[in-house]
Write a protein that holds these residues in place. Structure first.
Motif, short mmCIF file in Angstrom:
data_model
loop_
_atom_site.label_atom_id
_atom_site.label_comp_id
_atom_site.label_asym_id
_atom_site.label_seq_id
_atom_site.Cartn_x
_atom_site.Cartn_y
_atom_site.Cartn_z
N ALA A 107 -4.73 5.74 4.56
CA ALA A 107 -4.02 4.73 5.31
C ALA A 107 -4.64 4.47 6.67
O ALA A 107 -4.49 3.37 7.21
N LEU A 156 -6.70 1.32 7.12
CA LEU A 156 -6.10 0.00 6.95
C LEU A 156 -5.78 -0.70 8.27
O LEU A 156 -6.04 -1.90 8.38
N CYS A 187 -4.77 10.32 3.40
CA CYS A 187 -5.34 9.95 4.68
C CYS A 187 -5.93 8.54 4.65
O CYS A 187 -6.31 8.01 5.68
N THR A 218 -3.82 4.53 -1.54
CA THR A 218 -4.77 5.06 -0.55
C THR A 218 -4.70 6.57 -0.53
O THR A 218 -3.90 7.15 0.19
N TRP A 227 0.83 -1.21 0.00
CA TRP A 227 0.00 0.00 0.00
C TRP A 227 0.85 1.23 0.00
O TRP A 227 1.85 1.35 0.67
N TYR A 228 0.38 2.13 -0.84
CA TYR A 228 1.10 3.38 -1.00
C TYR A 228 0.33 4.43 -0.23
O TYR A 228 -0.68 4.93 -0.69
N CYS A 229 0.81 4.72 0.98
CA CYS A 229 0.03 5.56 1.88
C CYS A 229 0.32 7.01 1.60
O CYS A 229 1.04 7.68 2.33
N THR A 230 -0.24 7.50 0.47
CA THR A 230 0.01 8.89 0.11
C THR A 230 -0.86 9.83 0.92
O THR A 230 -0.42 10.88 1.31
#
Lengths: 316, 201
Positions: free
Chosen positions: B50, B53, B48, B83, B43-46
């Motif tokens: 994230a 998750l 909010c 995300t 997951w690419y937590c760019t």
């Protein structure tokens, strides 16, 4: 050493047994961890599905042929070492001094992986490998002393003979050499790579270390290696200290199968002890691990070794 | 999107790339079944997104019971979960990570920001539509999508993988020039794909 037809069959059957047991152990431990976390957890067969998926990927990137060799080294090294482990009292390869050969063979697989990961050129894998070697230096010291103590106590360097010497009620080495057993179990924690000694593959810190550039079937090979190495290492403890699981007379086929099942249950027990410690701990730093292993476990192993040496001299 | 006519690949009436479903033998069907039941996430937590998750993979919802779990690197992962919003600077990282993943790979756009920019619809610094740069298999609408929505999407994706309909990875190969054109509008690739500072046009 002569090879009968049975030994040829066992050479092929033993790695398959180790493959199945290893993935079953990992599946059970994932469920076990999940229950401790109050989760449902994946199905016990999840580990088989994972490996199936990895080998079924359409694409697997390799960086050079050295990486291919590294993955092969890891799997071949672990298959070679499982042949020396007595399963249910019967090892495929057994001769005087096989415990010393095994001690070298156990290192081949991690070194093979180090070779393969070095070829990928990712800095995270280099950090992981150097951590792994440091950790090996930390736990090999007490573990080597444990091996020497057991070899001196039973006056043999053959694992098969050590298992045979522990036959009978209350004759297990864990009762004769309890301090060595504790030191060996502490070393087992780092050998299996469980917390607090999982620095080589710290997923959130160095992105799974040596495995960082491995995908598809290469990662599948490493997972097979990991699963089988659990069987080798937990099984080695069972053979050294828990009588190799031999409780039935092993001359009949039914007795042998019963012994293999007992051996597997004992190995699973050792693995689950390690997993329960893993579940409640964080990760040590490298310095803390070295300090730990060169402290209490080394002291225990040394005490046990001196006890064996002194009693062999006939002083006590 | 550029006004120019894109080259190569099949396009639908909206000008989006499409591809043919690949032929599958028995072995491939079994492999697809396995990959539907063992999905490893990158997951690419760019943005909010994230925050939704942790509840999804801890004891409340327990993602792992479907065989879904987090993975450390793109090489090991099967699913790319984006995300939240993407800035023009992070699109480059997204494309690079996506191209490091091994086929078959799937992309989930998580949250409204990945569909049309969401609350950043008029921002000068965000990418409005992720589907222009990498092929997205499924979008999860909402701001934020609850874990229930995430799990519904995973079930849908599992169905698609088993039926052989999740073919984003093939779309990217077949229509690479189309995607590459859109990527070039946002960032420039160095000669050896090095991460140069973005040269916005």
């Amino acid at each position: 050493m002569t090879f009968s037809t049975t030994s040829w069959v066992m050479i092929f059957l033993t790695p398959i047994l180790a493959f199945i047991l290893g993935h079953l152990f990992l599946g059970i431990s994932r469920k076990f961890t999940a229950r401790i976390h109050r989760r449902v957890g994946p199905p016990v067969m999840q580990q088989f599905i994972d490996v199936m998926k990895l080998f079924g990927k359409r694409e697997s990137t390799t960086h050079s042929w050295v990486q291919d060799m590294g993955a092969l080294f890891a799997v071949i090294g672990v298959i070679a070492s499982i042949l020396f482990i007595p399963i249910g009292g019967e090892a495929v390869l057994s001769f005087q001094g096989d415990l010393i050969v095994l001690a070298y063979l156990l290192v081949i697989a991690p070194l093979g992986m180090a070779l393969g990961t070095g070829a990928t050129g990712n800095p995270n894998s280099a950090i992981g490998v150097s951590r792994g070697l440091m950790l090996m230096m930390a736990y090999e010291l007490p573990f080597a002393m444990v091996l020497v103590a057991v070899m001196l106590y039973y006056d043999t360097a053959s694992l098969g003979d050590i298992v045979a010497a522990q036959k009978g009620a209350f004759n297990w080495a864990i009762l004769a050499l309890p301090l060595s057993a504790i030191a060996a179990d502490l070393s087992l924690q780092a050998m299996l790579g469980e917390k607090p000694f999982d620095q080589p593959v710290a997923p959130s810190e160095i992105a799974s270390g040596p495995m960082v550039e491995f995908g598809g079937k290469y990662l599948g090979m490493l997972m097979v290696w990991h699963a089988m190495s659990i069987v080798v290492e937990a099984g080695l403890f069972v053979d050294l200290f828990l009588g190799g699981g031999v409780i039935f007379p092993g001359d009949s086929v039914l007795g042998l199968i019963g012994n293999i099942i007992v051996w597997a249950i004992l190995a699973l027990m050792m693995w689950l002890i390690s997993v329960s410690i893993n579940t409640v701990f964080g990760r040590f730093k490298m310095g803390q691990s070295l300090k730990f292993y060169w402290g209490v476990p080394t002291l225990l192993a040394l005490l046990s070794l001196s006890y064996v040496v002194i009693s062999n001299l006939g002083v006590i | 999107m550029s006004e120019d006519e894109p080259t190569g690949g099949l396009l639908d009436q909206d000008g989006r790339p499409i591809t043919n479903l690949p032929e599958r033998g028995f072995v491939r069907k079994v492999a697809d079944w396995a990959s539907a039941r063992s999905m490893w996430l990158l997951w690419y937590c760019t943005g909010c997104g994230a925050v939704e998750l942790p509840p999804s993979f801890t004891s409340r919802y327990d993602m792992e019971r479907y065989g879904i779990g987090p993975m450390a690197t793109p090489r090991q992962a099967d699913i790319f979960l984006i995300t939240g919003y993407l800035s023009v600077k992070t699109v480059k990282r997204i494309v690079r990570s996506y191209e490091q993943m091994q086929d078959p790979k799937y992309v989930l756009g998580h949250g409204s920001c990945t569909i049309d920019g969401g609350m950043y619809w008029d921002s000068y610094a965000t990418v409005k539509d992720v589907g222009l740069y990498i092929p997205v298999d499924l979008y999860i609408a909402g701001c934020m999508p609850r874990p229930e929505a995430i799990f519904q999407t995973f079930e849908k994706l599992q169905d698609m993988i088993i039926k052989g309909e999740a073919v984003g990875w093939k779309k990217y190969k077949d229509n690479y020039s189309w995607y590459r054109k859109n990527q070039d509008n946002v960032f420039k690739r160095g000669p050896d794909w090095a991460l140069e500072e973005p040269e916005l046009r």
